[in-house]
Design a protein around this motif. Structure first.
Motif, PDB file in Angstrom:
ATOM      1  N   GLU A 163     -25.590 -27.814  18.087  1.00  0.00           N
ATOM      2  CA  GLU A 163     -26.521 -27.430  17.021  1.00  0.00           C
ATOM      3  C   GLU A 163     -27.709 -28.370  17.078  1.00  0.00           C
ATOM      4  O   GLU A 163     -27.545 -29.576  17.115  1.00  0.00           O
ATOM      5  N   ARG A 222     -31.421 -29.394  15.344  1.00  0.00           N
ATOM      6  CA  ARG A 222     -32.350 -29.327  14.216  1.00  0.00           C
ATOM      7  C   ARG A 222     -33.576 -30.154  14.596  1.00  0.00           C
ATOM      8  O   ARG A 222     -33.477 -31.100  15.335  1.00  0.00           O
ATOM      9  N   THR A 262     -27.007 -23.396  18.873  1.00  0.00           N
ATOM     10  CA  THR A 262     -27.605 -22.886  17.637  1.00  0.00           C
ATOM     11  C   THR A 262     -28.855 -23.704  17.349  1.00  0.00           C
ATOM     12  O   THR A 262     -28.801 -24.927  17.286  1.00  0.00           O
ATOM     13  N   TRP A 322     -31.686 -24.538  14.646  1.00  0.00           N
ATOM     14  CA  TRP A 322     -32.109 -24.487  13.244  1.00  0.00           C
ATOM     15  C   TRP A 322     -33.558 -24.925  13.091  1.00  0.00           C
ATOM     16  O   TRP A 322     -34.167 -24.699  12.071  1.00  0.00           O
TER      17      TRP A 322
END
Length: 102
Positions: free
Chosen positions: A3, A5, A19, A21
């Motif tokens: 993930e 970010r 993923t 974000w």
């Protein structure tokens, strides 16, 4: 699963579960084995190659190209065109495409 970010600059190649974000400022390629969940934004083009899987929940400013053997589910916003070159594309009712679907 990875993930991410925050902001990423430059072109990216995805070959695992990923993923996003945040945002990517560049073009993105999803190759065989890649499972990409876009929940943020891409300021460039997205190409999904044979064996790649993508689910777009967020924003893509450029063109989506889906090659033979690739699968894409589109639930977000695409600012450019969708070009299907033999893959499978599912466009949900809630999504938006500002360009053409070819």
């Amino acid at each position: 699963m990875r993930e991410v970010r925050g902001q990423i600059e430059g072109d990216q190649t995805i070959d695992d579960r990923y993923t996003l974000w945040g945002s990517i400022g560049g073009n993105v390629r999803v190759v065989e084995g890649g499972r990409f969940y876009l929940r943020g934004s891409i300021y460039g083009n997205l190409t999904v190659e044979d064996g790649g899987r993508v689910h777009i929940f967020g924003n893509l400013q450029g063109t989506l190209t889906v090659k033979k053997g690739a699968k894409v589910v589109h639930s977000g916003v695409i600012g450019g065109n969708i070009v299907n070159s033999g893959g499978r594309v599912h466009i949900e009712m809630i999504s938006r495409v500002h360009g053409a679907v070819k």
